[in-house]
Design a protein around this motif. Sequence first.
Motif, PDB file in Angstrom:
ATOM      1  N   ILE A 177       0.537   2.389   3.618  1.00 57.69           N
ATOM      2  CA  ILE A 177       1.700   3.110   3.092  1.00 57.69           C
ATOM      3  C   ILE A 177       1.774   2.969   1.573  1.00 57.69           C
ATOM      4  N   VAL A 178       1.585   1.753   1.095  1.00 61.97           N
ATOM      5  CA  VAL A 178       1.585   1.504  -0.354  1.00 61.97           C
ATOM      6  C   VAL A 178       0.473   2.302  -1.030  1.00 61.97           C
ATOM      7  N   TYR A 179      -0.691   2.322  -0.393  1.00 59.62           N
ATOM      8  CA  TYR A 179      -1.828   3.071  -0.927  1.00 59.62           C
ATOM      9  C   TYR A 179      -1.496   4.561  -0.987  1.00 59.62           C
ATOM     10  N   GLU A 209       1.262  13.164   5.971  1.00 57.06           N
ATOM     11  CA  GLU A 209       2.561  12.511   6.112  1.00 57.06           C
ATOM     12  C   GLU A 209       2.673  11.220   5.298  1.00 57.06           C
ATOM     13  N   ASN A 210       1.530  10.666   4.869  1.00 58.32           N
ATOM     14  CA  ASN A 210       1.553   9.409   4.111  1.00 58.32           C
ATOM     15  C   ASN A 210       1.199   9.566   2.641  1.00 58.32           C
ATOM     16  N   ASP A 211       0.530  10.653   2.302  1.00 58.34           N
ATOM     17  CA  ASP A 211       0.090  10.862   0.914  1.00 58.34           C
ATOM     18  C   ASP A 211       1.248  11.418   0.087  1.00 58.34           C
ATOM     19  N   LYS A 212       1.967  10.526  -0.561  1.00 55.96           N
ATOM     20  CA  LYS A 212       3.133  10.927  -1.350  1.00 55.96           C
ATOM     21  C   LYS A 212       2.751  11.470  -2.727  1.00 55.96           C
ATOM     22  N   THR A 213       1.480  11.309  -3.103  1.00 54.01           N
ATOM     23  CA  THR A 213       1.025  11.798  -4.402  1.00 54.01           C
ATOM     24  C   THR A 213       0.446  13.196  -4.310  1.00 54.01           C
ATOM     25  N   GLY A 214       0.002  13.582  -3.122  1.00 56.73           N
ATOM     26  CA  GLY A 214      -0.678  14.856  -2.957  1.00 56.73           C
ATOM     27  C   GLY A 214      -2.085  14.851  -3.527  1.00 56.73           C
ATOM     28  N   LYS A 215      -2.593  13.663  -3.852  1.00 54.41           N
ATOM     29  CA  LYS A 215      -3.898  13.562  -4.507  1.00 54.41           C
ATOM     30  C   LYS A 215      -4.959  12.849  -3.673  1.00 54.41           C
ATOM     31  N   LEU A 216      -4.569  12.269  -2.543  1.00 53.34           N
ATOM     32  CA  LEU A 216      -5.524  11.442  -1.809  1.00 53.34           C
ATOM     33  C   LEU A 216      -6.445  12.238  -0.887  1.00 53.34           C
TER      34      LEU A 216
END
Length: 426
Positions: free
Chosen positions: A259-261, A283-290
């Motif tokens: 989650i932190v990642y 659902e976990n990529d809050k940056t949209g970059k992973l």
Amino acid sequence: MKRKLIAAIGIAGMMVSIAACGDDSGSGDSKGTDAKELTVWLTVDAQNNWPELVKAADAAVQKAHPGVKINHEYYGWPDKNAKLDAVLATDKAPDVVEMGNTEMLGYMVKGAFAPLDTAEFDNSSAWLDGLKASVTYDGKTYGVPYYAGGRVANWRKDLFASAGVKTTPKTYTELTAALDKVQKKEGDKFSAWYQPTRDWYAAMSFVYDAGGSIAKEEGGEWKANLSSPESVKGLNEFKNVVDKYMHGDKTKDESDRYIVYGQGKSGMIFAPAWEGATAAAKENDKTGKLANNVENFVMPGPSGKNLPVFLGGSDLAVPVKSDAQALAAEWINAFTGPSGQKGLIAKGNLPNNKTDLATLKSDPATAVPATAAESNWFVPMAPGWGQVEKAQVLQTMLQSIGTGKKTVEAAAKDADAAIDKVINTK
């Protein structure tokens, strides 16, 4: 999934009952040869992800034994052991039960499982070392490895490329040089490597890489070994990682690492192979970059070799109270044999043996986890190890080191004292 070792099987009546009917003969005898019914307990992983492999094993056994009825029950990981403990106190034990490999020891110590003849199982001579250790106690085999899961490094290609690093590291020196660049570029509030302090699976990889160990067996007795020069060397390197690259809460474990990642607070993790992809999921990529931007690689160790990894996974065991032990062994072999391993590999699992693992190294899609799993370690198979885990001795030691509450030497010495009090206690 993280599977924690049970400290003991908590039903006194079950222990008395098991002791009364204990059997040293193993599955090679005739017990259950003519059984007409078999009950198999698996976790929901098999039910949801590879039900066709279960059906294939059933079909193989029923072809050899026409008329045999095979019953299946499926459990979630949090529920399975409580249910198992309860039925082992009765005469209705299942004939086959799936166990997380770190769950095996407590049950083997208490005599809950029947000894098995490894000659009855395909590829048993090539079982992965860590998995073989998980089913072995006091010189006997009490289970069959089912599948494996290892740990790999995973980093964000975009971040490292922006710091001038275009390829994954092959040596520890290359790794730390790359991390230094990202840490300098991103600043002290960013974790170039998010390495939770209480993550003892990672910390012990450094210990084993340095030639140390958690404990050693000498003359039939186990003795803690964390304060040895080799183990202290590994712990010091783990502390260096936490000090230099981990700028999060140094009292946390690894449970929310992905989650932190996914929140973009880290450039790299060292974790079970699924965590990188899970962090990059929508659902976990809050940056949209992973998405399409995270990359697994084999973790190099300070020793110059690949960092040895804790090898997780599942085993299959036969309760000692089963009336169909021979038939149970046949079903396990049908399920974990060559065709079963092929099916499990196709589902993204690592196989239980070195022969199949070697074939995965030549496939770019599986080369990283397969190569990483070759060098592995497992917990001390000591009768009191469950008590060590229950007391969280390693986590406490690592938190004291990571927060600076104690020196490495003092924390290791205190941990050894705590371990020695219980590690030989059944």
